[in-house]
Design an enzyme around this catalytic site. Structure first.
Site, PDB file in Angstrom:
ATOM      1  N   GLY A  17       0.853  -1.253   0.218  1.00 41.44           N
ATOM      2  CA  GLY A  17       0.024   0.157  -0.010  1.00 41.44           C
ATOM      3  C   GLY A  17       0.907   1.180   0.164  1.00 41.44           C
ATOM      4  O   GLY A  17       0.289   2.148  -0.038  1.00 41.44           O
ATOM      5  N   GLY A  19       2.600   2.213  -2.461  1.00 42.66           N
ATOM      6  CA  GLY A  19       2.990   2.874  -3.813  1.00 42.66           C
ATOM      7  C   GLY A  19       3.831   2.457  -4.557  1.00 42.66           C
ATOM      8  O   GLY A  19       4.313   3.044  -5.609  1.00 42.66           O
ATOM      9  N   LYS A  20       4.410   1.044  -4.471  1.00 46.95           N
ATOM     10  CA  LYS A  20       5.407   0.396  -5.054  1.00 46.95           C
ATOM     11  C   LYS A  20       4.870   0.440  -6.746  1.00 46.95           C
ATOM     12  O   LYS A  20       6.042   0.800  -7.170  1.00 46.95           O
ATOM     13  CB  LYS A  20       5.845  -0.837  -4.706  1.00 46.95           C
ATOM     14  N   SER A  22       2.954   2.422  -8.679  1.00 48.19           N
ATOM     15  CA  SER A  22       2.943   3.625  -9.049  1.00 48.19           C
ATOM     16  C   SER A  22       4.309   4.053  -9.251  1.00 48.19           C
ATOM     17  O   SER A  22       4.662   4.530 -10.489  1.00 48.19           O
ATOM     18  CB  SER A  22       2.186   4.675  -7.995  1.00 48.19           C
ATOM     19  N   THR A 509      -7.264   1.475  -6.778  1.00 43.29           N
ATOM     20  CA  THR A 509      -6.673  -0.016  -6.917  1.00 43.29           C
ATOM     21  C   THR A 509      -6.812  -0.832  -5.856  1.00 43.29           C
ATOM     22  O   THR A 509      -7.145  -2.107  -5.882  1.00 43.29           O
ATOM     23  CB  THR A 509      -5.087   0.147  -6.813  1.00 43.29           C
TER      24      THR A 509
END
Length: 591
Positions: A17, A19-20, A22, A509
């Site tokens: 969660g 943001g890896k 993105s 997401t």
């Protein structure tokens, strides 16, 4: 975004969660926009790259429309496992009988085969270098699963160096020996700082930063020395009279100020919180820009947003669960959505309603004890520790199967049990044991992030099929034995025994991944009991322009859950100015 010193291999890892996906996708896109040929690879069984880029993911590279030079692929564990089975079966030769092929296929039916097959695909990219690409960017699964993946080159190289006999659940060892050079080459590439860099992604939250620090230390011990830190979602309030915005900014700055020394020593970049979900090329290209430049015009005014129904608070869910008197409560979802907090709050809530509760976790990066920060009478807390469970499993097998073997036979059996995939089998057996406890008490299980949990569910299904086959092939007494057979999968399918809770955030997401998880569970005959929307800002009354944009998106996602995904029940948990850590704060959530 400075991409001038980007090495050939880049791994983006971190707590679920943060943001890896993105950050890794935006980096790969920036490299491609600069004229480089880039392959973006997801190693997450629950990847959302397909939704983010609006293209179907495959086991082979797919070009991204609108991004010349960028290709993406997903290492699909199930497809990789089937490809691996076919390669091993081909090694048997044309003279192998149907019975011999059946035996090997049965050996290759477990979850450990799925793991080694996915790892084999990953290792080939490192060892063979993916000719035709200047850079390979890896979007990895959440931390616990990624640490295991990155430790496998060393583990398998050592295992194969000492073992050249027999067969295991991975099939003939002779087949694996053929891949030993590949595993060693993968290990060499990982440990070469000129070739490989690890980007530790975190949010400005203490839990995410602490986990990134632990990962940094463990990855250093595995030989991955080149690391840097990317702090995603840093928020700065743009108005002075919004208490929610002020509290959110203060919370982030306090976490950054208390950053562990292992992270503070790394090169670092901070990315601002975005007003929209990172879906589509335009949003991804804007990730490294000033967020005010991408703020939607409609967000600049106050929004009239409906707060969630008070009857759908977590306390109402706890009342409903307590009425059953016992049972298994599985808390599932994407990494970083707050599963551990919710599992702990529900466990304390059930204890306060007069029930004995066992709170456990299947997450390799377990956080239950740090979340509780204390003991509660009537609450037993532990974790399914892979290392401890593996040691106990090996001892049990040696005592049982090795009891009547000679010294050479016991040595061969022990060699087989030293394979890294034994851990997957041991964890499944521990999971089954915990599931069975819910016959007479409450068991609340905080599961690993979605991809890892799906592999555990695969093991549960494989075990169920194996038991049914053995029962059907066992001859007499089939009817009575069948009536007595109760597998872990059957318990998960029983709505009177198991309640599945899908946790999500009000973002595109996490909601999509929860919906995909619900579909996977339904295909296995398991119906989720409820969805939980965590960290809701709708009731907080924020009017900061950036937060207003996110609030409108939150309401849209709540409507989407109700209309598109047909959730039986939808509960919610508010965003807290002070993170709910410790027994009093957790108890308040379910009071």
């Amino acid at each position: 975004m400075d991409i001038s010193n980007t090495p050939r291999f880049q791994f983006f890892t971190g707590k679920g969660g943060v943001g890896k996906t993105s950050c890794s996708t935006a980096t790969a896109l920036a490299l491609a926009d600069a004229g480089q040929r880039v392959l973006l690879v997801s190693t997450d069984a629950a990847s959302n790259l397909d939704e983010m880029l609006a293209i179907p993911l495959r086991q082979q590279p797919v070009n991204v429309p609108g991004a010349p030079g960028l290709s993406v692929m997903n290492i699909d564990p199930n497809q990789a496992a089937e490809d691996y089975r076919q390669r091993v079966l081909a090694q048997l030769g044309a003279g192998a009988s149907a019975a011999e092929q059946g035996t090997v296929r049965e050996q290759l039916s477990g979850a450990c085969t799925t793991e080694i097959a996915a790892f084999d695909e990953f290792a080939s990219l490192l060892a063979e270098g993916a000719p035709g690409y200047d850079h390979i960017v890896f979007d990895t699964a959440p931390t616990g699963h990624t640490l295991r993946l990155l430790s496998l080159p060393k583990a398998w190289s050592g295992f194969l160096a000492d073992n050249d006999r027999g067969a295991s659940c991975l099939g003939p060892h002779s087949g694996l020996k053929m891949q030993e050079a590949r595993f060693q080459a993968a290990l060499a590439a990982l440990c070469d700082p000129a070739l490989t860099e690890v980007v530790l992604v975190a949010r400005p939250e203490r839990g995410a930063l602490d986990e990134a620090a632990r990962s940094a230390v463990e990855l250093q011990s595995l030989g991955l020395k080149r690391q840097r830190l990317l702090v995603n979602g840093v928020f700065h309030a743009s108005v002075s009279d919004d208490p929610v915005a002020a509290a959110l900014e203060a919370q982030g700055q306090a976490a950054l100020a208390a950053m562990p020394a292992a992270l503070a020593a790394l090169p670092r970049r901070e990315l601002p919180l975005r007003p929209m979900d990172m879906v589509g090329l335009a949003a991804l290209r804007a990730l490294f820009q000033d967020p005010s430049a991408t703020l939607p015009a409609q967000a600049l005014g106050a929004s009239a947003l409906a707060a969630p129904d008070e009857a759908a608070r977590l306390s109402a869910l706890c009342d409903e669960l307590a009425a059953a008197g016992r049972g298994l409560i599985l808390v599932m979802g994407k990494g970083g959505v707050g599963k551990t907090t919710i599992a702990a709050a529900l466990a304390i809530g059930l204890v306060r309603r007069g029930h004995a509760v066992h709170l456990s976790t299947t997450d390799p990066a377990a956080h239950v004890l740090p979340t509780l920060q204390g003991e509660v009478p009537g609450l037993r807390v532990d974790a399914i520790d892979p290392k401890r469970e593996t040691e106990a499993y090996i001892a049990k097998v040696m005592a049982h199967k090795g009891r009547d073997l000679d010294e050479a036979g016991r040595a061969l059996l022990l060699e087989d049990l030293q394979s890294p995939c034994t851990e997957e089998v041991a964890v499944f057996h521990a999971f089954s044991r915990v599931v069975s406890e819910a016959r007479s008490a409450f068991v609340v299980l905080d599961t690993a992030p979605t991809g890892h949990s799906l592999l555990l569910m695969d093991a549960t299904g494989a075990y169920d099929r194996q038991m049914r086959r053995e029962l059907q092939g066992g001859g007499g007494g089939g009817g009575g034995a069948s009536a007595r057979l109760i597998t872990p999968l059957m318990r998960l399918q029983d709505p009177a025994y198991t309640r599945i809770l899908l946790v999500t955030l009000a973002e595109q997401t996490p909601v999509s991944q929860a919906a995909a998880l619900q579909s996977d569970l339904r295909r296995a005959g398991i119906e989720p009991f409820a969805w939980i929307m965590n960290r809701s800002l709708l009731a907080a009354g924020a009017h900061d322009p950036l937060l207003s944009a996110r609030l409108a998106g939150e309401q849209k996602q709540m409507q989407r859950i109700a209309d598109e995904h047909l959730a039986q029940h939808l509960f919610w948990l508010p965003w807290c100015a002070v993170p709910p850590v410790g027994i009093p704060a957790l108890a308040a959530l379910a009071r």
